[in-house]
Design an enzyme around this catalytic site. Structure first.
Site, short mmCIF file in Angstrom:
data_model
loop_
_atom_site.label_atom_id
_atom_site.label_comp_id
_atom_site.label_asym_id
_atom_site.label_seq_id
_atom_site.Cartn_x
_atom_site.Cartn_y
_atom_site.Cartn_z
N GLY A 58 0.83 -1.21 0.00
CA GLY A 58 0.00 0.00 0.00
C GLY A 58 0.86 1.24 0.00
N CYS A 85 5.12 -6.37 1.56
CA CYS A 85 5.53 -4.96 1.60
C CYS A 85 4.84 -4.23 2.77
CB CYS A 85 5.27 -4.32 0.26
SG CYS A 85 6.25 -2.83 0.03
N TYR A 86 3.88 -3.34 2.51
CA TYR A 86 3.21 -2.66 3.63
C TYR A 86 2.62 -3.68 4.60
CZ TYR A 86 0.16 0.43 6.30
OH TYR A 86 -0.43 1.12 7.32
N HIS A 174 7.54 -8.11 -3.91
CA HIS A 174 6.21 -8.43 -4.45
C HIS A 174 6.21 -9.75 -5.21
CE1 HIS A 174 4.19 -4.65 -3.46
NE2 HIS A 174 5.39 -4.12 -3.58
N GLU A 176 3.73 -11.25 -6.38
CA GLU A 176 2.62 -11.30 -7.35
C GLU A 176 2.99 -10.77 -8.73
OE1 GLU A 176 3.02 -9.39 -4.79
OE2 GLU A 176 2.05 -7.43 -4.92
N ASP A 232 -17.54 -10.09 -22.50
CA ASP A 232 -18.32 -10.40 -21.30
C ASP A 232 -19.75 -10.86 -21.64
OD1 ASP A 232 -16.04 -9.63 -20.03
OD2 ASP A 232 -16.74 -7.62 -19.53
N LYS A 374 -11.15 -10.78 -15.71
CA LYS A 374 -11.27 -10.85 -17.18
C LYS A 374 -10.57 -12.09 -17.76
CE LYS A 374 -12.67 -8.41 -20.79
NZ LYS A 374 -13.88 -7.59 -20.84
#
Ligand code: XMP
Length: 518
Positions: A58, A85-86, A174, A176, A232, A374
């Site tokens: 964050g 991290c945060y 990170h 991710e 979609d 998505k």
């Protein structure tokens, strides 16, 4: 019996731009995950009952008194925790360690040295180190009691920490982001080995679950869906057709501002191949009449939105006993409208979208994609038998070609633009470049530029080619298409269409330019 959502992780959002990525990575490993803002009503955390919690990064600093705290309910769950991290800094501080702001902001690649002792990090690298992605100003300088260092970098001696007993972990980097070596495996290890989650979140299970839920919700009722040909709504159509067959009725509004042969393709894919009930409303004239004399981009968008609703409502009025309205709402729409982490790091895209329906329609909503990202929607689309070329198509704006014809929209310009667009896209596919760019299209410029045909001078409009590379469509770089390729496209457009004097290539990035020209 195991259900799809039983093994789930909570991603608590402290406002990082990467929060959605964490959730997606976890799901790629077959584990359902949901994002909640860090200031959510704590009762929801308890009610969600996850098998583990990941605390995101964050923008704030735990060294500020105003920095977000980890809600007590997270600790009360007594499940494994992973702070990124945060999230790591908040854990360290709240559990009795120390966090300091460092003068050196570490941003980008760093080498992470993994301690030899067995931990969350061992086995991720043969060399004993990983190249990881850092993005932070603060760092942990003193471990809370019970913790040990499991990884370090040059600037962060405590770059990864663990309290194995309580199963609490902290990472300064990170995992991710794809730039972090072994990052995805690390998250998989946390989800499976540490939290004990299975692999239930698979396309097949998602489809079965959505089918069961749709059947439960609608019973023997009829469902109406506005089918646009976009990803979609197409996936909603395929999914609901499988779930409820003929109880689904789709209305496809052809506004005359679609790509070449698009209407026919939509009808072929859905009505002919899949056997879906699709009503095609041919409304080209109505849209063009409504747009006549209007050069203003925002007013054009409003006219199209309004006309769409009118046509859609007229079609719906002819159908009897429709109680449900299906929509292709996806998970990011849900998160963004809820305003994660008080909306701090989340810029909400606001477009005057076509397809928004008025509240008076008073039908109960059916939204089978509400939980999905998505990329998951796309995977499902393919699993449901939709053509890959439809599912992996570039985005196309709701107002269609109207925002790609600068100024007033006329049928003649739309016809020229459709042909030009078709040539550009066809060549991109042939050259294997279509999937390498994120969005590509042509723009009609209503200026007469001179050309020579035979001995004659001819004044005709200009076509601009636009192709961009982007991840989030918030920023974009113009695509470096090969000159020979651009030359071929230009030649075909000028020669085959006849009413175009020249072709130009747009070399503006976003910002300051936008992707569309209007
Ligand atoms: P811009 O032009 O804002 O585009 O850089 C970002 C993305 O949004 C799409 N776009 C629209 N989509 N209705 C839509 O549904 C619109 O009015 C609209 N305007 C832009 C654009 O194609 C790009 O993908």
């Amino acid at each position: 019996m195991m259900s799809l959502h039983d093994d789930r992780l909570l991603i608590l959002d402290f406002g990082s731009q990467y929060t959605q990525l964490i959730a997606r990575r976890v799901r790629e490993h077959g584990v359902y995950s949901e994002i909640l803002p860090c200031d959510v009503d704590p009762l929801r955390i308890r009610a969600f009952a996850p098998k583990g919690v990941i605390l995101s990064g964050g923008p704030e600093s735990t060294t500020d008194a105003t920095g977000w705290k980890i809600p007590n309910e997270v600790y009360d769950l007594k499940v494994p925790l992973l702070g990124i991290c945060y999230g790591m800094q908040a854990l360290a501080k709240e559990l009795g360690g120390r966090v300091e702001s460092s003068d050196l902001r570490e941003f980008g690649h760093a080498d992470l040295f993994i301690e030899k002792e067995e931990s969350l990090l061992t086995g991720l690298s043969d060399e004993g180190s990983l190249s990881v992605w850092m993005s932070h100003g603060d760092r942990v300088t003193q471990l809370p009691s019970g913790f040990k260092v499991i990884g370090s970098s040059d600037h962060a001696p405590i770059a990864a920490m663990a309290d194995e007993e309580r199963a609490i972990y902290g990472l300064q980097f990170h995992p991710e982001v794809t730039h972090t070596e072994g990052g995805s495996e690390l998250l998989a290890k946390f989800a499976h080995a540490i939290c004990g989650c299975g692999r239930e979140w698979t396309p097949e299970n998602i489809i079965n679950d959505a089918i069961t839920k749709a059947r439960e919700q609608v019973g023997d009722g009829q469902v109406l869906l506005g089918l646009s040909g976009g990803v979609d709504s197409s996936v909603v159509a395929a999914l609901l057709h499988r779930a409820i067959g003929d109880q689904l009725v789709c209305v496809f509004v052809d506004n005359g501002l679609l790509r070449l042969n698009e209407g026919t393709q939509v009808m072929e894919t859905f009505a002919k191949n899949l056997g879906v009930r699709v009503i095609r409303a041919n409304a080209e004239e109505r849209f063009l009449t409504a747009l006549k004399g209007e050069p203003d981009p925002e007013r054009k968008r409003k006219i199209i939105g309004r006309t769409f609703i009118q046509v859609f409502e007229e079609q719906a009025a002819q159908l009897k006993d429709i109680r449900f309205l299906a929509q292709g709402t996806i998970y990011p729409d849900v998160i963004e409208s809820a305003g994660a982490a008080s909306g701090k790091a989340h810029v909400i895209k606001s477009h005057h979208n076509v397809g928004g329906l008025p509240e008076e329609m008073r039908m109960e909503l059916v939204e089978p994609l509400r939980e999905l990202f998505k990329d998951e929607v796309r995977t499902l689309g393919v699993a449901l038998g939709l053509p890959k070329s439809m599912v992996y198509r570039h985005p196309f704006p709701g107002p269609g070609l109207a925002v790609r014809i600068l100024g007033e929209v006329e049928k003649h310009s739309a016809d020229i633009l459709r042909k030009a667009d078709h040539i550009f896209i066809e060549e991109l596919r042939k050259a294997d470049l279509y999937d390498k760019v994120s969005q590509a299209f042509t723009v009609f410029l209503p200026v007469n530029s001179v050309g020579v045909v035979g001995d004659q001078r001819r004044y005709a409009p200009v076509i601009a080619l636009r192709a961009v590379e982007t991840i989030d469509f918030m920023t974009a770089r113009w695509a470096r298409l090969p000159y020979e390729f651009v030359e071929r496209v230009s030649g075909r457009i000028i020669n085959e269409i006849g009413d175009v004097s020249r072709v130009v290539y747009d070399v503006s990035s976003k910002p300051p330019a936008t992707i569309e020209w209007e």
